[in-house]
Scaffold this motif. Structure first.
Motif, short mmCIF file in Angstrom:
data_model
loop_
_atom_site.label_atom_id
_atom_site.label_comp_id
_atom_site.label_asym_id
_atom_site.label_seq_id
_atom_site.Cartn_x
_atom_site.Cartn_y
_atom_site.Cartn_z
N GLY A 15 10.79 26.38 52.13
CA GLY A 15 11.57 25.68 52.86
C GLY A 15 10.73 24.95 53.91
O GLY A 15 9.56 24.32 53.50
N LYS A 16 11.26 24.83 55.24
CA LYS A 16 10.91 24.11 56.01
C LYS A 16 9.35 24.52 56.62
O LYS A 16 8.44 23.60 56.72
N GLY A 17 8.75 25.68 56.70
CA GLY A 17 7.43 25.93 56.61
C GLY A 17 7.06 26.21 58.24
O GLY A 17 5.83 26.59 58.46
N SER A 18 8.12 26.51 59.05
CA SER A 18 7.71 26.72 60.35
C SER A 18 6.88 28.04 60.60
O SER A 18 5.88 28.01 61.38
N ALA A 20 4.94 29.07 58.32
CA ALA A 20 3.74 28.70 57.53
C ALA A 20 2.69 28.25 58.68
O ALA A 20 1.70 28.32 58.83
N ALA A 86 6.72 33.70 53.51
CA ALA A 86 7.68 33.11 54.70
C ALA A 86 8.74 32.26 54.10
O ALA A 86 8.37 31.09 53.93
N GLY A 87 9.93 32.96 54.01
CA GLY A 87 10.99 32.15 53.48
C GLY A 87 10.87 31.68 52.08
O GLY A 87 11.16 30.58 51.61
N ASN A 106 6.48 40.39 53.49
CA ASN A 106 7.50 39.42 53.98
C ASN A 106 7.90 39.73 55.35
O ASN A 106 7.71 40.74 55.75
N GLN A 175 13.24 33.03 65.27
CA GLN A 175 12.33 32.19 64.92
C GLN A 175 10.98 32.61 66.10
O GLN A 175 9.81 32.40 65.54
N GLU A 178 9.52 35.62 65.15
CA GLU A 178 8.83 35.17 63.93
C GLU A 178 7.37 34.66 64.12
O GLU A 178 6.24 35.30 63.73
#
Ligand code: GRF
Length: 191
Positions: A15-18, A20, A86-87, A106, A175, A178
């Motif tokens: 997904g978005k990769g926040s 990452a 990561a997602g 994970n 988040q 995270e």
């Protein structure tokens, strides 16, 4: 080619990769730990742009390619020591888990074993926390096994669910946890 002391991470994200991005930022300039590869199954994932901006090689894999043992060749080429999900929404195949024992981790946006399993991602998790009237939520960082969200826990960090919190408020709180803790736990595992 990596130096002897260097550890290489592959981030798998859909997904978005926040997360990452947070991991890449954390290890920027670190001579011992490097994000060497990004793998996604989604050709429109935000994480691809993040890979490009940070000049990190990336690969887009289909569900079939993920199950192909050629995946091992790619991970070998980049000399990967740790796979960080990561997602990433696809199930990791058994041969990968066997090839990387305790080297695939994970992050889940809830306190497992609550609100885990297939289909429990993103807002679905926070909706479940609210409808269950949980007083606490948080994050779970865990090893990956053949089942969604069932591997041994590495750490769990909680936060309160306040009266009036909605899905967006919970997502923001979780988040934040995270982005703060996932890079630190990765560093601990690789040190
Ligand atoms: C995170 O909430 C993570 O816990 C879950 O998927 C989400 C990924 O978000 N496994 P992002 O793509 O890193 O922004």
């Amino acid at each position: 080619m990596k130096q002897d002391h260097q550890k290489h991470i592959a981030i798998f994200a859909s997904g978005k990769g926040s997360n990452a991005q947070a991991i890449i930022d954390y290890f920027k300039g670190n001579e011992s730990i490097k994000v060497a590869l990004i793998v996604t199954n989604n050709k429109t994932a935000g994480v691809i742009q993040i890979a490009k901006e940070n000049r990190i090689p990336f690969d887009i894999v289909s569900p079939k390619e993920l199950k192909d043992e050629e995946m091992l060749d790619m991970l070998d080429v980049y000399e990967i020591d740790l796979i960080v999900l990561a997602g990433f929404l696809l199930l990791i195949p058994a041969f990968l888990i066997q090839a990387y024992p305790d080297k695939i981790i994970n992050i889940h946006p809830a306190l497992l074993p609550k609100h885990g399993g297939k289909g429990m991602y993103g807002k679905h998790v926070h909706e479940a926390v609210l409808s269950n009237k949980d007083a606490e939520t948080g994050i779970t960082i865990h090893y990956v096994n053949e089942h969604y969200d069932e591997g041994a826990y590495i750490t769990q960090i909680g936060c309160h669910v306040e009266p009036g919190d909605n899905v967006e408020a919970l997502a923001a709180k979780v988040q934040k946890l995270e982005h703060e803790h996932y890079p630190q736990e990765i560093e601990k595992l690789l040190s």
